[in-house]
Design a protein around this motif. Structure first.
Motif, PDB file in Angstrom:
ATOM      1  N   MET A 108       0.436  -1.423  -0.104  1.00 23.15           N
ATOM      2  CA  MET A 108       0.168   0.042  -0.064  1.00 23.15           C
ATOM      3  C   MET A 108       0.927   1.675  -0.100  1.00 23.15           C
ATOM      4  O   MET A 108       1.704   1.510   0.541  1.00 23.15           O
ATOM      5  N   MET A 109       0.840   1.941  -1.425  1.00 22.28           N
ATOM      6  CA  MET A 109       1.222   3.034  -0.825  1.00 22.28           C
ATOM      7  C   MET A 109       1.366   4.747   0.505  1.00 22.28           C
ATOM      8  O   MET A 109      -0.439   4.238  -0.323  1.00 22.28           O
ATOM      9  N   PRO A 167      -8.381  20.654 -10.406  1.00 22.86           N
ATOM     10  CA  PRO A 167      -8.965  20.043  -9.877  1.00 22.86           C
ATOM     11  C   PRO A 167      -8.714  18.374 -10.171  1.00 22.86           C
ATOM     12  O   PRO A 167      -8.329  17.845 -11.357  1.00 22.86           O
ATOM     13  N   SER A 168      -8.746  17.105  -9.493  1.00 20.20           N
ATOM     14  CA  SER A 168      -8.529  16.114  -9.565  1.00 20.20           C
ATOM     15  C   SER A 168      -9.551  15.034 -10.684  1.00 20.20           C
ATOM     16  O   SER A 168     -10.538  15.392 -10.018  1.00 20.20           O
ATOM     17  N   PRO A 169      -8.128  14.837 -11.669  1.00 23.69           N
ATOM     18  CA  PRO A 169      -9.667  14.618 -12.505  1.00 23.69           C
ATOM     19  C   PRO A 169     -10.696  13.088 -11.633  1.00 23.69           C
ATOM     20  O   PRO A 169      -9.698  12.050 -11.179  1.00 23.69           O
ATOM     21  N   PRO A 170     -11.310  12.771 -12.405  1.00 19.52           N
ATOM     22  CA  PRO A 170     -11.731  11.607 -11.573  1.00 19.52           C
ATOM     23  C   PRO A 170     -10.940  10.164 -12.011  1.00 19.52           C
ATOM     24  O   PRO A 170     -10.561   9.930 -12.758  1.00 19.52           O
ATOM     25  N   LEU A 171     -11.011   9.620 -10.903  1.00 23.51           N
ATOM     26  CA  LEU A 171      -9.699   8.400 -11.465  1.00 23.51           C
ATOM     27  C   LEU A 171     -10.671   7.000 -12.245  1.00 23.51           C
ATOM     28  O   LEU A 171     -11.606   7.327 -12.336  1.00 23.51           O
ATOM     29  N   PRO A 172      -9.675   6.957 -13.024  1.00 18.64           N
ATOM     30  CA  PRO A 172     -10.328   6.057 -14.438  1.00 18.64           C
ATOM     31  C   PRO A 172     -10.289   4.846 -13.699  1.00 18.64           C
ATOM     32  O   PRO A 172      -9.829   3.873 -12.760  1.00 18.64           O
ATOM     33  N   PRO A 173     -11.010   4.120 -15.033  1.00 22.27           N
ATOM     34  CA  PRO A 173     -11.534   2.395 -14.517  1.00 22.27           C
ATOM     35  C   PRO A 173      -9.831   2.299 -14.468  1.00 22.27           C
ATOM     36  O   PRO A 173      -9.360   2.225 -15.476  1.00 22.27           O
ATOM     37  N   PRO A 174      -9.988   0.044 -13.849  1.00 21.95           N
ATOM     38  CA  PRO A 174      -8.420  -0.193 -14.111  1.00 21.95           C
ATOM     39  C   PRO A 174      -9.129  -1.015 -15.058  1.00 21.95           C
ATOM     40  O   PRO A 174      -9.839  -1.380 -16.375  1.00 21.95           O
ATOM     41  N   GLU A 184       0.518   3.141 -14.512  1.00 19.22           N
ATOM     42  CA  GLU A 184       0.947   1.644 -13.757  1.00 19.22           C
ATOM     43  C   GLU A 184      -0.005   1.015 -15.324  1.00 19.22           C
ATOM     44  O   GLU A 184       0.503  -0.536 -15.029  1.00 19.22           O
ATOM     45  N   SER A 185      -1.249   1.542 -16.395  1.00 17.87           N
ATOM     46  CA  SER A 185      -1.899   0.583 -16.661  1.00 17.87           C
ATOM     47  C   SER A 185      -0.965   1.114 -18.614  1.00 17.87           C
ATOM     48  O   SER A 185      -1.940   0.596 -19.648  1.00 17.87           O
ATOM     49  N   CYS A 186       0.150   2.204 -19.056  1.00 21.97           N
ATOM     50  CA  CYS A 186       1.065   2.188 -19.933  1.00 21.97           C
ATOM     51  C   CYS A 186       1.441   1.511 -20.271  1.00 21.97           C
ATOM     52  O   CYS A 186       2.331   0.437 -19.707  1.00 21.97           O
ATOM     53  N   VAL A 192      -0.940  -0.515  -5.351  1.00 20.55           N
ATOM     54  CA  VAL A 192      -2.436  -0.662  -6.210  1.00 20.55           C
ATOM     55  C   VAL A 192      -1.831   0.682  -5.595  1.00 20.55           C
ATOM     56  O   VAL A 192      -1.059   0.906  -4.384  1.00 20.55           O
ATOM     57  N   VAL A 193      -1.683   1.392  -6.229  1.00 20.50           N
ATOM     58  CA  VAL A 193      -1.791   2.936  -6.252  1.00 20.50           C
ATOM     59  C   VAL A 193      -3.650   3.837  -6.877  1.00 20.50           C
ATOM     60  O   VAL A 193      -3.722   3.671  -7.900  1.00 20.50           O
ATOM     61  N   THR A 194      -3.223   4.687  -6.314  1.00 20.32           N
ATOM     62  CA  THR A 194      -4.775   5.996  -5.953  1.00 20.32           C
ATOM     63  C   THR A 194      -4.670   7.529  -6.789  1.00 20.32           C
ATOM     64  O   THR A 194      -5.771   7.347  -7.414  1.00 20.32           O
ATOM     65  N   HIS A 195      -4.000   7.365  -6.460  1.00 18.87           N
ATOM     66  CA  HIS A 195      -2.901   8.909  -7.479  1.00 18.87           C
ATOM     67  C   HIS A 195      -3.351   8.784  -9.066  1.00 18.87           C
ATOM     68  O   HIS A 195      -2.809   7.532  -9.787  1.00 18.87           O
ATOM     69  N   PRO A 196      -4.827   9.519  -9.529  1.00 18.71           N
ATOM     70  CA  PRO A 196      -4.451   9.656 -10.799  1.00 18.71           C
ATOM     71  C   PRO A 196      -3.875   9.218 -11.884  1.00 18.71           C
ATOM     72  O   PRO A 196      -3.334   8.144 -12.941  1.00 18.71           O
TER      73      PRO A 196
END
Length: 661
Positions: free
Chosen positions: A1-2, A15-22, A45-47, A35-39
């Motif tokens: 957990m970060m 403004p923080s953008p909405p969290l992208p879908p997994p 992580e998915s790039c 587990v990463v929560t920052h947008p």
């Protein structure tokens, strides 16, 4: 957990953008538990695209996050672990990190190794030591791999130095990972004794530890020791082998000839005792092929869910080793994809089965399909050329592959060219290539010695042998076979006797039947028939056809009926249908005017169905072979050929030649 996301600088607050879908994790992202929560970091992580990564890197830099350790480590991981690795970009990220952690440093070393830059990985490891930077077990593992890679490229290896550092840091005793890496390094690049000592000193071992040692022994040809370590692993260690372990064990069984145990391993795999893999099943096919069990190899082959080109090639090779060239050729034709190894395997099969015409035909078909041959294929086709006397093709191969730089002139390939040149009578080319070879082995010397010996050039043979004695290469039984053959051609009795004694007294080589046959031929040709007869009777092994044949021929030369009859009787026992025995004996009787005995021999030949095989010769003209039998008139140019032959006979008689009848 970060930890919670760091605050953005005031001027960059947005403004923080909405969290992208997994998104599914790309191949470079091997950390499944993170587990990463920052947008932005979640997007990273998915790039899976480098242009997309550059955009995210820019945003992270503007936001100030790229300067922090965790985001920097993820940026570096993308560059290091993606395909291909972006080494320069990763190195730039590491250079900007104020306090890199052990993960970043180890990942950077891994990137260098993936990019085949082991020297840069080693340099980074030296920096870690010099500046006392953070390091863990992975750092040492990658340093050991870098040392191994440098060793493969003939560079000074620092493996022992890494070992010393690991001892100083206490990782050898504490980390199975480091211990396994060191055992692998010593087993494959240094000394098996060192690998075994390190293995025995490890307080904890896993299946990888045992597998590494088993594989090390198997690769070095020490199959007995590999088998003992495997048994100890299962019995004393109580560990279940994995598929990698079984690949090494199957290799050892093939070397030892343990067919029963090989079948047990196959049943264990078939019953689901271990996961099936293409590599393991290929190893089983290869093992059964070495045992000559083509049916068992085919059973494994047919049961494979997935086959690669090596599977097909190994099965073809299994048939070839069993002498079933028809099945090998049929399977070769059915292969969905063939590479240079597949072609080389089939060419070698024909060449070794004394079917050089098929080997040459297949080689030409491979070239027509645009497949570049490997060295093994060139060696096999050159062997076929030597059997056929196909000098033109041998020269073409040298010009098109060696001169052009497509093939590296290794010792084996150089020996094959020498063999072709010498057997085809081009001694200038053979001697020139022999002189230019940067490295020679005993086969190189033997090829030249045998070539000159076959053509009766005994002085050149003795000169070459004296040169050989001045090198660090030790002559073998083939060397002495060439020496004795040369002495036999030229009647050098004293030299032949000396070399025959030196074989055992100086070089510890036990003479074989071929060496005794040369001595019998040497003594018989100069008329020492009684001594040659004593050698034939006193051999420590059963005298073969070559020995008795040499004695019978000597008796024909000197008209010795008594010894000739004894030798002929022995030869008839060995091969009663050999027409040469009756022909030679008839000539001996005829020389003594014993015509009744000649008639008896002819009657015996008819009663036993013995027929004299017609003489056959061949010649190569413009790459095409022409074969002729005795009294053959089938050739399109027969009239011209016989006219030329008649002219040759005329000139021979004019010079006083009297044919032997």
């Amino acid at each position: 957990m970060m930890p919670a996301p760091l605050p953005l600088p005031p001027r960059a607050r947005l403004p923080s953008p909405p969290l992208p879908p997994p998104q599914p994790r790309p191949a470079w992202n091997t950390n499944r538990n993170l587990v990463v929560t920052h947008p932005l970091l979640a997007l990273l992580e998915s790039c899976a695209s480098f242009p997309r990564f550059l955009q995210l890197h820019a945003l992270l830099t503007v936001s100030g996050l790229a300067a922090h350790r965790f985001p920097a480590s993820r940026l570096l991981a993308f560059c290091a672990l993606s395909t291909p690795p972006r080494v320069d970009h990763a190195a730039a990220i590491l250079a900007r990190a104020s306090a890199p952690n052990a993960y970043m440093l180890a990942t950077m070393m891994r990137a260098f190794l993936r990019a085949r830059l082991p020297s840069r990985a080693s340099a980074l490891f030296r920096r870690v030591i010099r500046e006392s930077l953070p390091a863990d077990a992975r750092t040492l593992v990658f340093a050991i791999k870098a040392a191994a890679s440098e060793h493969e490229h003939h560079s000074p290896s620092g493996g022992e130095g890494v070992h010393c550092v690991a001892l100083k840091w206490g990782h050898v005793a504490q980390s199975v990972l480091v211990g396994n890496a060191l055992v692998h390094f010593y087993a494959n690049h240094r000394s098996l004794a060192h690998a075994r000592n390190l293995f025995d000193e490890m307080p904890d071992r896993d299946v990888v530890s045992w597998t590494t040692l088993v594989d090390g022994y198997a690769r070095r040809g020490l199959a007995d020791e590999a088998w003992r370590v495997f048994c100890r692993m299962v019995v004393a260690g109580g560990l279940q082998p994995n598929e990698v372990t079984l690949v090494a064990v199957v290799s050892a069984m093939g070397q030892m000839g343990l067919l029963a145990f090989g079948r047990m391993v196959y049943r264990y795999v078939a019953d689901g005792g271990v996961g099936r893999s293409v590599n393991l099943e290929n190893a089983l096919i290869d093992m059964f092929g070495k045992f000559g069990c083509a049916a068992s190899a085919r059973e494994v082959f047919d049961s494979m869910a997935v086959k690669d080109v090596y599977s097909w090639t190994t099965m073809v090779n299994a048939y070839a080793k069993c002498g079933d060239l028809e099945s090998a050729a049929r399977l070769f034709d059915d292969m969905p994809r063939r590479n240079a190894v597949s072609w080389s395997c089939m060419i070698a099969a024909y060449s070794q089965a004394n079917q050089p015409e098929e080997a040459v035909r297949l080689f030409k078909a491979m070239i027509e399909e645009g497949v570049e041959p490997i060295n093994a294929g060139l060696v096999s086709v050159l062997s076929a050329c030597a059997q056929l006397g196909c000098l033109d093709l041998g020269r073409w191969i040298y010009d098109n592959y060696v001169i052009s730089g497509k093939a590296v002139l290794t010792v084996n390939l150089g020996n094959a060219f020498i063999d072709v040149y010498a057997k085809c009578g081009d001694f200038d080319a053979a001697s020139k290539l022999f002189a230019e070879m940067a490295e020679r082995n005993v086969v190189s010397w033997n090829s030249m010695i045998m070539a000159h010996a076959v053509h009766g050039q005994s002085e050149e043979v003795l000169r070459l042998f004296e040169q050989l004695k001045g090198t660090c290469i030790v002559p073998d039984e083939i060397t002495f076979l060439g020496l004795l053959s040369a002495c036999s051609h030229s009647g050098l009795v004293s030299e032949g006797r000396r070399y025959f004694k030196e074989m055992k007294l100086i070089y510890g080589i036990e003479p074989k039947s071929e060496h005794y046959a040369c001595m019998i031929d040497l003594l018989g040709k100069i008329g020492l028939l009684e001594e040659a007869f004593e050698v034939a009777k006193g051999m420590p092994m059963e005298t073969d056809e070559a020995g008795w044949g040499a004695l019978l021929n000597a008796c024909r030369m000197y008209g010795n009926v008594e010894i000739g009859e004894f030798a002929a009787d022995k030869l008839v026992q060995l091969n009663p249908l050999d027409s040469g025995i009756y022909v030679l004996m008839s000539q001996i009787y005829a020389s003594k005017n014993k015509w009744d005995q000649v008639k008896i021999l002819r009657v015996l030949m008819r009663e036993r169905g013995v027929k004299k095989n017609p003489g056959c010769s061949s010649i190569e003209v413009d790459g095409k072979f022409h074969e002729f039998l005795v009294a053959d008139v089938s050739h399109v140019h027969s009239e011209d050929i016989y006219a030329a032959l008649k002219n040759i006979y005329f000139h021979l008689k004019w010079e006083g030649y009297v044919p032997l009848t």
